[in-house]
Design a protein around this motif. Structure first.
Motif, mmCIF file in Angstrom:
data_model
loop_
_atom_site.group_PDB
_atom_site.id
_atom_site.type_symbol
_atom_site.label_atom_id
_atom_site.label_comp_id
_atom_site.label_asym_id
_atom_site.label_seq_id
_atom_site.Cartn_x
_atom_site.Cartn_y
_atom_site.Cartn_z
ATOM 1 N N VAL A 105 31.417 27.944 41.292
ATOM 2 C CA VAL A 105 31.730 27.037 40.390
ATOM 3 C C VAL A 105 31.476 25.908 40.819
ATOM 4 O O VAL A 105 32.154 25.336 41.864
ATOM 5 C CB VAL A 105 33.299 27.349 40.016
ATOM 6 N N VAL A 106 30.854 24.992 39.976
ATOM 7 C CA VAL A 106 30.489 23.944 40.436
ATOM 8 C C VAL A 106 30.490 22.925 39.125
ATOM 9 O O VAL A 106 30.547 23.354 38.029
ATOM 10 C CB VAL A 106 28.941 23.639 40.699
ATOM 11 N N PRO A 107 31.585 21.749 39.020
ATOM 12 C CA PRO A 107 31.776 20.869 38.357
ATOM 13 C C PRO A 107 30.438 20.135 37.721
ATOM 14 O O PRO A 107 29.719 19.738 38.693
ATOM 15 C CB PRO A 107 32.639 19.878 38.803
ATOM 16 N N THR A 108 30.181 20.276 36.441
ATOM 17 C CA THR A 108 29.129 19.353 35.843
ATOM 18 C C THR A 108 29.606 18.038 35.278
ATOM 19 O O THR A 108 28.568 17.527 34.649
ATOM 20 C CB THR A 108 28.281 20.201 34.980
ATOM 21 N N GLY A 109 30.792 17.917 34.993
ATOM 22 C CA GLY A 109 31.095 16.856 34.515
ATOM 23 C C GLY A 109 32.251 15.923 35.301
ATOM 24 O O GLY A 109 32.202 16.101 36.287
ATOM 25 N N SER A 110 33.091 15.233 34.677
ATOM 26 C CA SER A 110 34.042 14.266 35.560
ATOM 27 C C SER A 110 35.067 15.450 35.989
ATOM 28 O O SER A 110 35.399 16.549 35.607
ATOM 29 C CB SER A 110 34.732 13.427 34.597
ATOM 30 N N MET A 111 35.924 15.034 36.976
ATOM 31 C CA MET A 111 37.095 15.651 37.802
ATOM 32 C C MET A 111 37.872 15.727 36.815
ATOM 33 O O MET A 111 38.279 15.227 35.753
ATOM 34 C CB MET A 111 37.542 15.066 38.891
ATOM 35 N N ALA A 430 26.427 20.639 45.296
ATOM 36 C CA ALA A 430 27.833 20.278 45.186
ATOM 37 C C ALA A 430 28.425 19.630 46.424
ATOM 38 O O ALA A 430 29.124 18.802 46.321
ATOM 39 C CB ALA A 430 28.519 21.592 44.917
ATOM 40 N N LYS A 431 27.721 20.149 47.446
ATOM 41 C CA LYS A 431 28.311 19.513 48.804
ATOM 42 C C LYS A 431 27.726 18.094 48.896
ATOM 43 O O LYS A 431 28.597 17.129 49.362
ATOM 44 C CB LYS A 431 27.533 20.080 49.874
ATOM 45 N N ARG A 432 26.420 17.680 48.348
ATOM 46 C CA ARG A 432 26.104 16.331 48.478
ATOM 47 C C ARG A 432 26.762 15.302 47.691
ATOM 48 O O ARG A 432 27.124 14.054 47.801
ATOM 49 C CB ARG A 432 24.371 16.429 48.224
ATOM 50 N N ALA A 433 27.232 16.083 46.420
ATOM 51 C CA ALA A 433 28.075 15.224 45.478
ATOM 52 C C ALA A 433 29.460 14.838 45.816
ATOM 53 O O ALA A 433 29.935 14.090 45.121
ATOM 54 C CB ALA A 433 27.582 15.684 43.976
#
Length: 449
Positions: A105-111, A430-433
């Protein structure tokens, strides 16, 4: 942290109300109240661990993931926060995809708000630790500086000053041995030490008049007789614990002022007139400095608070006796207040709305009495009806519980054991971001486990 701040604020506010009601009482009585309140604040973390939790019934507690999502929905809006990433193939061919498959699961918006709250909580905890460590460092530095000052000072020899000091120690019935030192330079008289109290006098003390010597010795030995070093240490440690609460600074200052005023009252009870004592105290405050080594000691006349002390000395309506039965009652109420405050918890207790309904489980193909469980498990009644299409099993809560929370590990409840540990896998993007997210899972466990 907010609950802890509210608890400490209530204790200190209650102490302020009590001391306002006791404004015509003696300074010694008010000092006992402030010291008791600061002791209650200092002991609050310990009593919170020892006391059984007392839940706050008005705090909401989502009883299921659906309620949690409903709570988060207004904050998330219509944005799509997550998108699914295909699960990697199973690494162990002997295990099925059902056992080893994972959905990234990877966030695509704000936290999510929870992530922001975690960041804020971490920042507050870091700030708390930095402030407390800085105050502890100041305490340690003062201790070593004071020890160096004591080594540089000379022990009072066999002289008229020593005989006068010994006479006052005996007259005040102080059982502990008191060490009297002469400072290497001119500085304010001060007292420190609990088991081995020390009174520091300037070199000019040999040339003081009898009245000045008497007021200084009675004032400093009153600190020893009242164990003011101990109450000062309690106040400072309470400040280290909750330095971010402005009420604890107010309480510490008030306790310090009432402590000095109580010793001033002891000097006035010894026979000096208020005007004479006020003149001598003001002269000492103007002529003798207070170095850093004495900042954490009980110096006789520090700059702050001297005006209020002089006004109290010259006030003929002030009561200058010791403590009373009213003080004992007030301190008992303060300590009694601390116990229920320490037990207050943000974890809600079981209510009718949050108690699960163990009425039935539909679709259970098997019934057993001993199942490895985590949390509270139902007892399965014998004689349940089953069929190839659908089985309905009547369940009964275990005796002695509400049906929420955790049972003790005893027959038929077994201790939980880890079957497998699956760590999350993140995509390189996701790791880089450095993205974070929250996944809400809902699982239905059948009677067969």
């Amino acid at each position: 942290m907010l609950i802890f701040a509210a608890k400490t604020s209530l204790i200190l506010a209650f102490a302020w109300v009590i001391t306002r009601l006791m404004r015509r009482s003696s300074a010694a009585s008010r000092h006992v109240v402030w010291s008791t309140a600061l002791l209650a604040v200092l002991l609050l973390p310990v009593t919170s661990l020892l006391m059984p939790p007392l839940p706050l019934p008005w705090l909401p507690s989502p009883s299921s993931s659906a309620e949690l999502l409903a709570t988060l929905a207004p904050q998330l809006g219509e944005r799509q926060i997550f998108h699914a990433v295909p699960a990697p193939p199973p690494r162990d061919p002997s295990r099925s995809a059902h056992e080893t498959g994972k959905a990234g699961v990877v966030p695509t918006g704000s936290m999510l708000p929870g992530a922001w709250l975690s960041l804020v909580a971490g920042a507050l905890a870091l700030g708390w630790a930095i402030g407390s460590l800085s105050l502890l460092g100041r305490l340690v530095a003062g201790f070593f500086t004071r020890a160096r000052l004591a080594r540089a000072s000379t022990v009072l020899g066999d002289s008229a000053l020593r005989k006068t000091t010994t006479g006052y120690v005996r007259a005040m019935r102080i059982a502990r041995p008191v060490r009297v030192l002469i400072a290497p330079t001119e500085m304010m008289p001060a007292t420190w030490g609990l088991l081995r109290p020390t009174v520091l006098l300037p070199p000019s003390a040999h040339r003081w008049s009898e009245d000045r010597l008497r007021l200084v010795l009675v004032h400093e030995l009153s600190h020893v007789d009242r164990f003011d070093t101990l109450t000062a240490a309690i106040a400072y440690l309470a400040t280290v614990l909750v330095w971010w609460n402005p009420l604890v600074w107010v309480a510490t200052r008030r306790a310090q002022l009432e402590r000095e005023r109580a010793c001033d009252d002891a000097v006035l009870r010894s026979g000096l007139t208020p005007s004479q004592y006020a003149d001598e105290l003001l002269a000492l405050a103007q002529s003798l400095p207070t170095p850093f080594a004495q900042r954490l000691a009980l110096a006789m006349a520090k700059p702050h608070g001297i005006e209020r002390r002089l006004a109290a000395i010259l006030d003929a309506h002030q009561r200058r006796t010791g403590t009373s039965h009213t003080v004992a009652a007030a301190t008992s109420v303060l300590m009694a207040l601390q116990l229920p405050l320490a037990a207050l918890s943000t974890t809600p207790g079981p209510t009718e709305a949050t108690r699960p309904n163990w009425a039935a489980v539909v679709g259970a193909p098997h019934v057993t009495e001993n199942v490895d469980v985590i949390g509270r498990a139902p007892r399965v009644a014998r004689g349940a009806t089953t069929s190839s299409q659908q089985a309905t099993t009547r369940l009964e809560p275990l005796a002695g519980g509400f049906g929420a929370g955790a049972y003790e590990v005893r027959n038929p409840i077994k201790a939980p054991r880890r079957l497998a540990e699956v760590k999350p896998e993140y995509t390189p993007a996701a790791k880089r971001a450095g993205l974070e997210g929250i996944v809400v899972l809902e699982a239905v466990v059948g009677a067969d486990g």
